[in-house]
Design a protein around this motif. Structure first.
Motif, PDB file in Angstrom:
ATOM      1  N   ASP A   1     -10.226  15.890  -2.156  1.00 23.44           N
ATOM      2  CA  ASP A   1     -10.110  15.353  -0.792  1.00 23.44           C
ATOM      3  C   ASP A   1      -9.700  13.884  -0.793  1.00 23.44           C
ATOM      4  N   TYR A   2     -10.024  13.199  -1.894  1.00 24.28           N
ATOM      5  CA  TYR A   2      -9.687  11.776  -1.952  1.00 24.28           C
ATOM      6  C   TYR A   2      -9.113  11.398  -3.308  1.00 24.28           C
ATOM      7  N   VAL A   3      -8.113  10.529  -3.276  1.00 23.19           N
ATOM      8  CA  VAL A   3      -7.564   9.937  -4.498  1.00 23.19           C
ATOM      9  C   VAL A   3      -7.844   8.442  -4.376  1.00 23.19           C
ATOM     10  N   ILE A   4      -8.450   7.867  -5.420  1.00 24.31           N
ATOM     11  CA  ILE A   4      -8.837   6.450  -5.321  1.00 24.31           C
ATOM     12  C   ILE A   4      -8.141   5.629  -6.404  1.00 24.31           C
ATOM     13  N   LEU A   5      -7.588   4.492  -6.000  1.00 23.65           N
ATOM     14  CA  LEU A   5      -6.911   3.602  -6.955  1.00 23.65           C
ATOM     15  C   LEU A   5      -7.703   2.315  -7.099  1.00 23.65           C
ATOM     16  N   ASP A   6      -8.054   1.967  -8.338  1.00 19.77           N
ATOM     17  CA  ASP A   6      -8.663   0.660  -8.586  1.00 19.77           C
ATOM     18  C   ASP A   6      -7.559  -0.230  -9.152  1.00 19.77           C
ATOM     19  N   THR A   7      -7.406  -1.416  -8.568  1.00 20.62           N
ATOM     20  CA  THR A   7      -6.267  -2.268  -8.953  1.00 20.62           C
ATOM     21  C   THR A   7      -6.722  -3.452  -9.811  1.00 20.62           C
ATOM     22  N   PRO A   8      -5.775  -4.135 -10.486  1.00 13.46           N
ATOM     23  CA  PRO A   8      -6.153  -5.252 -11.356  1.00 13.46           C
ATOM     24  C   PRO A   8      -6.874  -6.362 -10.605  1.00 13.46           C
ATOM     25  N   GLY A   9      -7.732  -7.068 -11.351  1.00 11.41           N
ATOM     26  CA  GLY A   9      -8.525  -8.136 -10.752  1.00 11.41           C
ATOM     27  C   GLY A   9      -7.686  -9.214 -10.091  1.00 11.41           C
ATOM     28  N   GLN A  10      -6.554  -9.561 -10.704  1.00  9.00           N
ATOM     29  CA  GLN A  10      -5.715 -10.605 -10.116  1.00  9.00           C
ATOM     30  C   GLN A  10      -4.914  -9.983  -8.984  1.00  9.00           C
ATOM     31  N   ILE A  11      -5.324 -10.270  -7.778  1.00 13.12           N
ATOM     32  CA  ILE A  11      -4.769  -9.578  -6.606  1.00 13.12           C
ATOM     33  C   ILE A  11      -3.248  -9.664  -6.504  1.00 13.12           C
ATOM     34  N   GLU A  12      -2.686 -10.869  -6.811  1.00  7.44           N
ATOM     35  CA  GLU A  12      -1.246 -11.019  -6.591  1.00  7.44           C
ATOM     36  C   GLU A  12      -0.425 -10.167  -7.556  1.00  7.44           C
ATOM     37  N   ILE A  13      -1.019  -9.795  -8.688  1.00  9.77           N
ATOM     38  CA  ILE A  13      -0.269  -8.956  -9.637  1.00  9.77           C
ATOM     39  C   ILE A  13       0.059  -7.625  -8.991  1.00  9.77           C
ATOM     40  N   PHE A  14      -0.856  -7.136  -8.202  1.00 10.09           N
ATOM     41  CA  PHE A  14      -0.579  -5.863  -7.559  1.00 10.09           C
ATOM     42  C   PHE A  14       0.160  -6.038  -6.230  1.00 10.09           C
ATOM     43  N   THR A  15      -0.229  -7.075  -5.475  1.00  9.90           N
ATOM     44  CA  THR A  15       0.341  -7.170  -4.128  1.00  9.90           C
ATOM     45  C   THR A  15       1.715  -7.820  -4.077  1.00  9.90           C
ATOM     46  N   TRP A  16       2.046  -8.675  -5.053  1.00 11.22           N
ATOM     47  CA  TRP A  16       3.331  -9.355  -4.982  1.00 11.22           C
ATOM     48  C   TRP A  16       4.284  -8.988  -6.109  1.00 11.22           C
ATOM     49  N   SER A  17       3.985  -7.935  -6.849  1.00 11.07           N
ATOM     50  CA  SER A  17       4.898  -7.543  -7.914  1.00 11.07           C
ATOM     51  C   SER A  17       5.710  -6.343  -7.459  1.00 11.07           C
ATOM     52  N   ALA A  18       6.852  -6.165  -8.125  1.00 11.36           N
ATOM     53  CA  ALA A  18       7.682  -5.013  -7.786  1.00 11.36           C
ATOM     54  C   ALA A  18       6.923  -3.731  -8.095  1.00 11.36           C
ATOM     55  N   SER A  19       6.191  -3.727  -9.225  1.00 13.99           N
ATOM     56  CA  SER A  19       5.520  -2.472  -9.581  1.00 13.99           C
ATOM     57  C   SER A  19       4.415  -2.113  -8.592  1.00 13.99           C
ATOM     58  N   GLY A  20       3.690  -3.122  -8.103  1.00 10.96           N
ATOM     59  CA  GLY A  20       2.657  -2.850  -7.092  1.00 10.96           C
ATOM     60  C   GLY A  20       3.281  -2.196  -5.870  1.00 10.96           C
ATOM     61  N   ALA A  21       4.438  -2.746  -5.454  1.00  8.27           N
ATOM     62  CA  ALA A  21       5.119  -2.206  -4.269  1.00  8.27           C
ATOM     63  C   ALA A  21       5.629  -0.794  -4.547  1.00  8.27           C
ATOM     64  N   ILE A  22       6.156  -0.574  -5.755  1.00  8.00           N
ATOM     65  CA  ILE A  22       6.681   0.755  -6.083  1.00  8.00           C
ATOM     66  C   ILE A  22       5.542   1.782  -6.082  1.00  8.00           C
TER      67      ILE A  22
END
Ligand SMILES: Nc1nc2c(ncn2[C@@H]2O[C@H](COP(=O)(O)OP(=O)(O)OP(=O)(O)O)[C@@H](O)[C@H]2O)c(=O)[nH]1
Ligand SMILES: [Mg+2]
Length: 374
Positions: free
Chosen positions: A116-137
């Motif tokens: 029912d749910y898929v959960i993603l835990d992201t890297p501690g450094q927020i900008e690595i996920f939010t401002w990188s091309a791979s995070g967006a992809i």
């Protein structure tokens, strides 16, 4: 035979909802993932989620992920091979992992019927996920396949100062406008600091202004408001609009308080995804298809024109210009990507043969202890 001839089927299972946890370093993302994981396990009947750990640098996660970036990419090896520091290492590890995200999506989609749910835990450094091309992809790929919501985790005890609160909200705001996904503000650690002050500031603009005015450093020696104060006053007006589109819940990942309310917000986000995000996505896709097709037609036209001129000018060469299928076969192996395969830990048997420089061995071999960034 039309569909109406079919006997009425029982209602199709809803697609699983994807929860992407994002937040500043140490906000409690991993603890929160563990808390919602155990909440879902304790449901009647239990509803174990499908969990993805996207933090290559974490040494211990408090849950058992189904897909773990650390199984595919050895972050320490990446730092060594590419001569990178901790943040560059995380970013490169995430980029390498993203090149195989199609495999991840396949594995997730395979489980869509049973979870029912898929959960993603992201890297501690927020900008690595939010401002990188791979995070967006990663975000775009998953959100175009399944209903998705962003859970923005906030360290409540560390946002009681109006200026900190506002910068955290501005960050959340920028992520909302970037992803355009349904968004839930999760005020975590309410066992240490209740989040009512935050709700008050979000609902009552004047209350925030008063808090701002009474906070040290907002007036200069002559009692005049500082530049910082005026800036924040104007910013809070901008944020007022942003708050209207948000759901906010207070939780304690430590005690489990507020987790049920969080899931109510997640369920409400499903509707939001279907009525707002999805139509926009389809619209954007159609527009992209259209532009792509126009570009293809245009280059095809130009190529045909060039060919015609060429053949006219050089009829002898044109006669020899035939297609040789044997030559084509020689290099039809176009898979020159990294030879990395994604592992679903919950699937048997465990595939153990994936070894290359990015995932040579787990980090217990060299005794190197890199400091966590942040
Ligand atoms: N009191 C309290 N502490 C919490 C809560 N949630 C997390 N913590 C603590 O906050 C610290 C950071 O938690 P993590 O879950 O590692 O945070 P994170 O955001 O995943 O951290 P990084 O991935 O390193 O950025 C840990 O010491 C947790 O025990 C909570 O609800 N209450
Ligand atoms: Mg974490």
């Amino acid at each position: 035979m039309s569909d109406t001839d079919q006997p009425t089927m029982t209602e199709e299972k809803k697609k699983p909802m994807v929860i992407i946890t994002i937040g500043m370093a140490g906000a409690g993302k991993s603890t929160f993932v563990q808390r919602i994981n155990s909440y879902l396990h304790s449901q009647n009947p239990p509803s174990p989620p499908y969990i993805l750990n996207l933090d290559p640098a974490v040494t211990h996660v408090p849950f058992e992920p189904n897909i773990d970036i650390r199984d595919t990419i050895n972050y320490h090896e990446v730092m060594k091979q590419y001569n990178l520091g901790p943040n560059g290492g995380i970013l490169t590890a995430l980029n390498l992992f993203t090149t195989k995200f199609d495999q991840v999506l396949e594995l997730v989609e395979k489980r869509a019927e049973t979870v029912d749910y898929v959960i993603l835990d992201t890297p501690g450094q927020i900008e690595i996920f939010t401002w990188s091309a791979s995070g967006a992809i990663i975000t775009d790929a998953i959100a175009s396949s399944l209903p998705t919501v962003v859970a923005y985790i906030i360290d409540t005890p560390r946002t009681t100062a109006p200026a900190t609160f506002m910068s955290n909200m501005l960050y959340a705001c920028s992520i909302l406008y970037k992803t355009k996904l349904p968004f839930i503000l999760v005020f975590n650690k309410t066992d240490v600091q209740p989040h009512d002050f935050a709700i008050e500031w979000m609902q009552d603009f004047e209350a925030f202004q008063t808090a701002l005015a009474s906070h040290a450093g907002t007036t200069d020696d002559e009692g005049e408001p500082t530049y910082m104060n005026s800036l924040m006053n104007s910013m809070s007006l901008v944020l007022d609009e942003f708050y209207k589109h948000l759901k906010a819940v207070g939780v304690s990942s430590m005690t489990g308080a507020g987790i049920k309310e969080f899931f109510n917000a997640v369920d409400a986000s499903r509707t939001e995804y279907e009525t707002e995000y999805l139509p926009e996505l389809q619209h954007a896709r159609a527009a992209r298809e259209h532009t792509l097709q126009a570009a293809k037609n245009d280059s095809m036209d130009r190529m045909m024109k060039d060919l015609a001129v060429d053949r006219e000018q050089n009829p002898e060469a044109a006669a020899k210009d035939t297609w040789d299928p044997a030559a084509e076969e020689e290099d039809d192996d176009d898979d020159d990507d990294l030879d990395v395969n994604i592992i679903d830990r919950s699937e048997d048997p465990w595939p153990g043969q994936y070894i290359d420089m990015t995932r040579a061995r787990r980090r217990d071999d060299d005794g190197v202890s890199w400091p966590r960034p942040g």
